[in-house]
Design an enzyme around this catalytic site. Structure first.
Site, PDB file in Angstrom:
ATOM      1  N   LYS A 108       0.863  -1.177   0.000  1.00  0.00           N
ATOM      2  CA  LYS A 108       0.000   0.000   0.000  1.00  0.00           C
ATOM      3  C   LYS A 108       0.903   1.231   0.000  1.00  0.00           C
ATOM      4  CE  LYS A 108      -3.857   2.001   2.687  1.00  0.00           C
ATOM      5  NZ  LYS A 108      -4.758   1.803   3.830  1.00  0.00           N
ATOM      6  N   SER A 116      -9.670   1.894   2.936  1.00  0.00           N
ATOM      7  CA  SER A 116      -8.811   2.642   2.052  1.00  0.00           C
ATOM      8  C   SER A 116      -7.773   1.782   1.347  1.00  0.00           C
ATOM      9  CB  SER A 116      -8.096   3.721   2.863  1.00  0.00           C
ATOM     10  OG  SER A 116      -7.272   3.109   3.853  1.00  0.00           O
ATOM     11  N   SER A 161      -9.981  -0.483   7.133  1.00  0.00           N
ATOM     12  CA  SER A 161      -9.423  -0.413   5.781  1.00  0.00           C
ATOM     13  C   SER A 161      -8.703  -1.656   5.265  1.00  0.00           C
ATOM     14  CB  SER A 161      -8.497   0.787   5.665  1.00  0.00           C
ATOM     15  OG  SER A 161      -9.280   1.938   5.536  1.00  0.00           O
TER      16      SER A 161
END
Ligand code: GLN
Length: 484
Positions: free
Chosen positions: A76, A151, A175
């Site tokens: 990420k 997210s 997330s």
């Protein structure tokens, strides 16, 4: 090859059916041809990946390889990667090349994993849909008109579409688990402090926690073996000893006591989601688990509490982006005040600004006691609810998300409805507990996840339960059409 799990790929590498360079190349090529459909990567790192793969092949040849050596992973874009752009999904950090590695990245590098790229995410991890990214919305591989969740949506979409066999994510209010649920993969949010936050760009420091997004619980256990552990560079890191998360995957779950919170399975929950989760629980009952109704009486307060605490912490953490030390700086500032105002005004997106404003407000003199302090007090009650429940049951099961993936733009102008997507996930972060989301079925051809919540440092048990569940179900093996 790209359809195999990490565990299967590890075997293939060790049996020399394929080299790490060949394997890495397969995933890089796949990303090159399919990323334009999904927009799940912000950067690809092919040269870096192939150099790492070459080194991994040497280790495999000379017998010094570990179980993760040579396996590709995507990070990420919230994790600092030395010499590689680390944007956090924001224009503010569009020009930021991290000068060091996050501990998570360093540990996974040391385990021999190959970084193939950095995944798209909501700006500064604020969002439940991946629509707030400066780099555009990520599409859900199960339906390209829908969101992948957020997210860590880029990570989840990449793993679900088989563009990466595993990815890292972070979970401040859901997330990791929420996009795992919407994309039909496995996502583990570890106990707060289990995985180092060093080099993980801060959103809300008392809630943020890194973890793996994988296809199976077994793969999550493999990645956790490298990710987890004390880090002296993170003052909130836990010094609790790390288990071998793969060791107990096959343990029996006979006699396991499962708590089903009455507040989760109320009339507000969609009946299809409720039926799917109940059917999944039945599978565990067939394996010898017992169920008990429990109460989490303050759970209805978790969304308001989270949306006071998280913005408060974000407003403080994001104060460092001022156009002076690093990140975006506006053009031709008139004076210092103009430099600050325009750099922040132009560098941050709408959702981030909304949170900074809410956070600044709830921390301001005169409102601090009414909002922030109150929220912290209720946070304690939410934690106590879990502790009381977990004194009578081993784990708690509920849905991960109220429903399947929604359409792109559907909730963008309705932040309150967007925030309500986090209703079953945020309380776990407020309490600092670990939880895993596993695929539990489909609703209108869209995946639905089940969430298993455990007591502090029970990751090994959670993965054991998830693994046993995955041995008797095949939801997690389904591949979105067009990506098989
Ligand atoms: N959707 C939640 C939020 O927007 C959670 C985000 C997260 O876990 N990073 O704050």
């Amino acid at each position: 090859m790209y359809q195999k799990t990490l565990a299967e790929l590890s075997q293939a590498l060790h049996k020399k059916e394929i080299s790490s360079v060949e394997l890495t190349q397969i995933f890089l090529t796949r990303c090159q041809s399919l990323n334009s459909k999904l927009n799940c990567f912000i950067s690809m790192t092919p040269e870096h990946a192939l150099a790492q793969a070459n080194a991994a092949d040497v280790q495999i040849r000379n017998g010094t390889a570990g179980p993760l050596t040579g396996l590709p992973i995507a990070h990420k874009d919230i994790f600092c990667t030395n010499g590689i752009k680390t944007s956090c999904g924001s224009k503010m950090l569009d020009n930021f090349i991290a000068p060091y590695n996050a501990t998570v990245v360093e540990r996974l590098n040391a385990s021999g994993m190959i970084t193939i790229g950095k995944t798209n995410m909501d700006e500064f991890a604020m969002g439940s849909s991946n629509e707030t990214s400066y780099y555009g919305v990520v599409k859900n591989p199960w339906d390209l008109k829908r969101v992948p969740g957020g997210s860590s949506g880029g990570s989840a979409a990449a793993v679900a579409a088989r563009l990466a066999p595993a990815a890292t994510g972070t979970d401040t209010g859901g997330s990791i688990r929420q996009p795992a649920s919407l994309c039909n993969i496995t996502g583990l949010k570890p106990t707060y402090g289990r995985v180092s936050r060093y080099g993980m760009i801060a959103f809300a420091s008392s809630l943020d926690q890194g973890g793996p997004l994988t296809r199976t619980a077994e793969d999550a256990a493999m990645v956790m073996n490298a990710m987890a552990g004390f880090d002296k560079r993170d003052s909130t890191s836990a010094c609790e000893p790390v288990e071998d998360y793969t060791a107990k995957l096959n343990d029996s779950i006979k006699g396991l006591k499962i708590g089903l919170p009455m507040e989760y399975f109320d009339e507000m929950l969609d009946s299809t989601v409720s039926n799917l989760v109940h059917a999944a629980v039945e599978e565990l009952v067939k394996l010898g688990a017992e169920i008990k109704d429990i109460n989490l009486p303050n759970s209805h307060l978790s969304i308001p509490v989270y949306y006071v605490v998280a913005p408060a912490e974000c407003s403080s953490n994001l104060a460092r982006y001022d156009g002076v030390r690093f990140g975006y700086r506006c053009k031709d500032p008139k004076d210092l005040s103009d430099l600050y105002c325009r750099s922040r005004g132009e560098g941050f997106g709408r959702e981030v600004k909304r949170r900074i404003m809410i956070g600044t407000y709830v921390l301001s003199a005169g409102y601090y006691d009414a909002y922030y302090l109150k929220a912290q007090q209720i946070r304690r009650l939410i934690r106590d609810d879990f502790q009381k429940a977990l004194a009578t049951v081993d784990i708690i099961i509920g849905p991960t998300v109220p429903g399947p993936a929604f359409k792109i733009n559907e909730l963008m102008n309705d932040p309150i409805s967007m925030y309500l997507c986090d209703i079953y996930t945020v309380s776990v972060n407020l309490a600092g507990l670990p939880a895993v989301s596993v695929p539990a079925g489909f609703m209108d051809n869209l995946p639905i996840g089940m969430q298993i919540i455990g007591n502090y440092f029970s990751e090994s048990r959670l993965l054991n339960i998830a693994h046993r569940f995955q041995q008797v179900t095949d939801w997690h093996q389904r591949i979105p059409e067009g990506f098989n």
